[in-house]
Design a protein around this motif. Structure first.
Motif, short mmCIF file in Angstrom:
data_model
loop_
_atom_site.label_atom_id
_atom_site.label_comp_id
_atom_site.label_asym_id
_atom_site.label_seq_id
_atom_site.Cartn_x
_atom_site.Cartn_y
_atom_site.Cartn_z
N ALA A 585 0.82 -1.20 0.00
CA ALA A 585 0.00 0.00 0.00
C ALA A 585 0.86 1.26 0.00
O ALA A 585 0.56 2.24 -0.69
CB ALA A 585 -0.91 0.00 1.23
N VAL A 586 1.99 1.20 0.73
CA VAL A 586 2.89 2.37 0.76
C VAL A 586 3.51 2.59 -0.61
O VAL A 586 3.59 3.72 -1.11
CB VAL A 586 3.97 2.17 1.85
CG1 VAL A 586 5.05 3.25 1.73
CG2 VAL A 586 3.35 2.19 3.23
N VAL A 587 3.97 1.50 -1.26
CA VAL A 587 4.57 1.62 -2.59
C VAL A 587 3.54 2.15 -3.58
O VAL A 587 3.83 3.05 -4.40
CB VAL A 587 5.14 0.27 -3.04
CG1 VAL A 587 5.59 0.32 -4.51
CG2 VAL A 587 6.31 -0.14 -2.16
N ALA A 588 2.33 1.60 -3.54
CA ALA A 588 1.28 2.06 -4.46
C ALA A 588 0.97 3.53 -4.24
O ALA A 588 0.78 4.30 -5.19
CB ALA A 588 0.03 1.20 -4.28
N GLY A 589 0.95 3.94 -3.00
CA GLY A 589 0.69 5.34 -2.70
C GLY A 589 1.79 6.24 -3.21
O GLY A 589 1.53 7.32 -3.76
N ALA A 590 3.02 5.81 -3.06
CA ALA A 590 4.15 6.60 -3.56
C ALA A 590 4.09 6.74 -5.08
O ALA A 590 4.36 7.81 -5.64
CB ALA A 590 5.46 5.96 -3.12
#
Length: 600
Positions: A585-590
């Motif tokens: 989720a963090v990678v997708a958000g970035a």
């Protein structure tokens, strides 16, 4: 703290300490006699402090003020609490504490038949009342006065409903509380308007004329309730359900006069609103005449005095409306003495014959000579017979009203002067002259505990008027007795009313219009109007507000809660508890943020 401020604090705190002691020590309260001793000792200390304070002040001496911050918002003080001592508050303290002490001493004998638990409770209520009234009198601003005002209302409720097991007393207490609280909403809103417009609750606040009119009209609504002005007077006659000494304390001498005192205290504010003065003038004149008419036909001696109180308060309010604060204040003081005297003398009679009904009295002057003399002094003073206290203060009011509002209020109050003398003459004839009834045949004078207060109160009832000039100088006003047409007419009408009562009732006759007035009284036209308003308007409005609260306000809150729960359930699936899911989720958000930055 200066000596005057300290004395004022003692006058307030002594009865407060007695009330607190009797609340926190139920064993002491339930013993009865110790409760009476504590209450009377506190009242004596309060009276001593009030007398020392009054005698220690010189006419024209600047006010003494000692306050501490009460309500604060950051570095700003919104309101203060403390004492404000000037000629008006010092004189009022003496009146309140003197009457309270006399009533409490009288009550020791009058309430002797009560159970010890009830006896102690009665004096605890008295201590609470005296604290509340003194707190009101020395208030340095309108907000503290309002606190004392509401506490006085609570004490009144408790004392009116002292015999709470008696349905009529319980209803009378609730009625008094409901009517006065309805009127008190005016004061509450008025305080808010005053603070919003001036940022102050002080007596010296000077709002714009339009705001001053709105504020004073709202304050006067509260005065109408507390001081029993038409049409908010309906609670006062029912309040006679309380013990007779309670009537003398709360509903004749001090509590109902709190409204008049408020206007006198805030007179600079009321001077900015001439429209309010006109309203007060007419309300006072109509109340005086209307209540005097109903007093003519009462058969209960306490009801006569109750309607008389309404009438005399009308005189005071009319004087204030005419712009004469001193005339209203002067009559407040004299009325406190002779009306308390009349109520306590009536209590002595009721204690002797065990009835409130005038038809069950008669011939009491032989069996109760001291009470008869005391009651007679009160009657003559109330009627305004020349030389007695009521003559000076009532004639000052009538003189101040000359030429006001087209002379109609002046004429109404002159007519009321005749009616007052007539109905009080009627009471004296029926109770003390003529042949005694079966009940009155066994009556006798009470002991010193009941006759002593009568003697004490009879003195100012007779001679207080001669000190009007000194009182005026003391409070910073001016006064000279007038001997023109108005005092002559008023004195003539007073004497004519007494002579007429002796001629009519001394021979067993009734006046021609008595039946019509009695029908009006039985119909309770004003009471019926209030009941209709309550049942058809207030209850309906309460139902509408209840529905709105239940289905709109509560519905909105419940819908918000439901939506929050559903939203939580919907997003709960993303909370898996696995680190790899959160990292994804963090990678997708970035990535999304980077794309948004590039595209924008």
């Amino acid at each position: 703290m200066t000596t005057p401020a300290l004395l004022a604090v003692i006058a307030v705190c002594a009865p407060a300490a007695a009330a607190l002691l009797l609340v926190l020590a139920p064993a002491l309260r339930r013993q009865g006699a110790p409760a009476a001793v504590a209450c009377i000792a506190a009242s004596l200390a309060s009276l001593g402090a009030a007398l020392a304070l009054a005698l220690g002040r010189s006419p024209g001496e600047p006010a003494v003020r000692h306050v501490v911050p009460w309500l604060q918002a950051g570095s700003r003080t919104i309101a203060e609490v403390g004492v404000h001592v000037d000629g008006i508050s010092a004189a009022m303290l003496v009146v309140v504490t003197l009457v309270a002490l006399c009533v409490q001493v009288f009550s020791v004998a009058y309430m002797r038949g009560e159970a010890r638990r009830g006896f102690g409770r009665y004096f605890a209520y008295h201590a609470l009342f005296l604290f509340s009234m003194n707190l009101l009198v020395v208030a340095p601003n309108l907000l503290q006065l309002f606190v004392g005002w509401e506490l006085v209302g609570l004490a009144s409720y408790l004392l009116i409903g002292f015999y709470f097991a008696k349905p009529s007393a319980a209803r009378a207490a609730v009625k008094a509380f409901w009517m006065t609280k309805l009127a008190d909403m005016g004061i509450l809103v008025g305080l808010v308007v005053l603070f919003v417009s001036t940022g102050s609750f002080e007596w010296t606040a000077t709002p714009e004329p339009a705001v001053a009119t709105a504020v004073t009209l709202l304050l006067f609504l509260g005065v109408m309730g507390k001081s029993a002005q038409f049409p908010l007077h309906v609670w006062l006659p029912d309040a006679m359900e309380g013990p007779t000494p309670v009537s003398a304390l709360l509903h004749a001498a001090t509590m109902v006069a709190a409204g008049v005192f408020l206007v006198v205290r805030a007179h600079p504010l009321f001077e900015l609103a001439p429209t309010t003065g006109d309203v007060m003038l007419w309300v006072g004149a109509v109340t005086a005449a209307f209540a005097a008419g109903l007093a003519l036909v009462q058969t209960d001696i306490k009801k006569v005095l109750a309607y008389s109180t309404c009438s005399q308060l009308g005189y005071m309010v009319a004087a204030l409306g005419a712009g004469s604060a001193f005339a209203g204040f002067f009559h407040l003081g004299t009325h406190a003495c002779f009306k308390a005297l009349l109520f306590l003398a009536a209590g002595s009679v009721i204690h002797a014959v065990h009835s409130n009904e005038l038809a069950e009295m008669g011939g009491l002057r032989r069996r109760m000579p001291l009470t008869a003399v005391a009651f007679g002094i009160g009657v003559l003073s109330l009627a305004g017979v020349p030389g007695l206290a009521g003559f000076f203060s009532k004639d000052l009011i009538l003189t101040e009203l000359e030429g006001r509002a087209g002379w109609v209020p002046w004429a109404l109050l002159l007519l009321t002067a005749f009616a007052t003398a007539f109905y009080m003459g009627r009471v004296f004839v029926l109770a003390f002259l003529g042949a005694p009834s079966a009940r009155a045949g066994h009556a006798h004078e009470a002991g010193l505990a009941m006759t002593g207060p009568l003697i004490v109160l009879a003195v100012p009832s007779a001679v207080a008027g001669f000190f009007g000039g000194g009182l005026a100088a003391y409070v910073g006003a001016s006064y000279e007795p007038h001997f023109g047409l108005t005092p002559l007419l008023a004195s003539t009408l007073a004497l004519a009313g007494i002579v007429a009562a002796v001629l009519v009732y001394g021979r067993g006759r009734e006046v021609a219009f008595a039946d019509a007035l009695r029908r009006l009284d039985r119909a309770g036209a004003v009471d019926r109007a209030w009941k209709l308003l309550y049942s058809s308007a207030l209850l309906w409005l309460s139902g509408v507000l209840g529905w709105f609260d239940r289905y709109v306000i509560d519905g909105l809150m419940n819908a918000t809660g439901f939506a929050t729960l559903e939203a939580g359930s919907a997003v709960r699936v993303v909370q898996t508890g696995r680190v790899r899911d959160y990292a994804l989720a963090v990678v997708a958000g970035a990535i999304l943020l980077s794309l948004w930055g590039v595209l924008s």
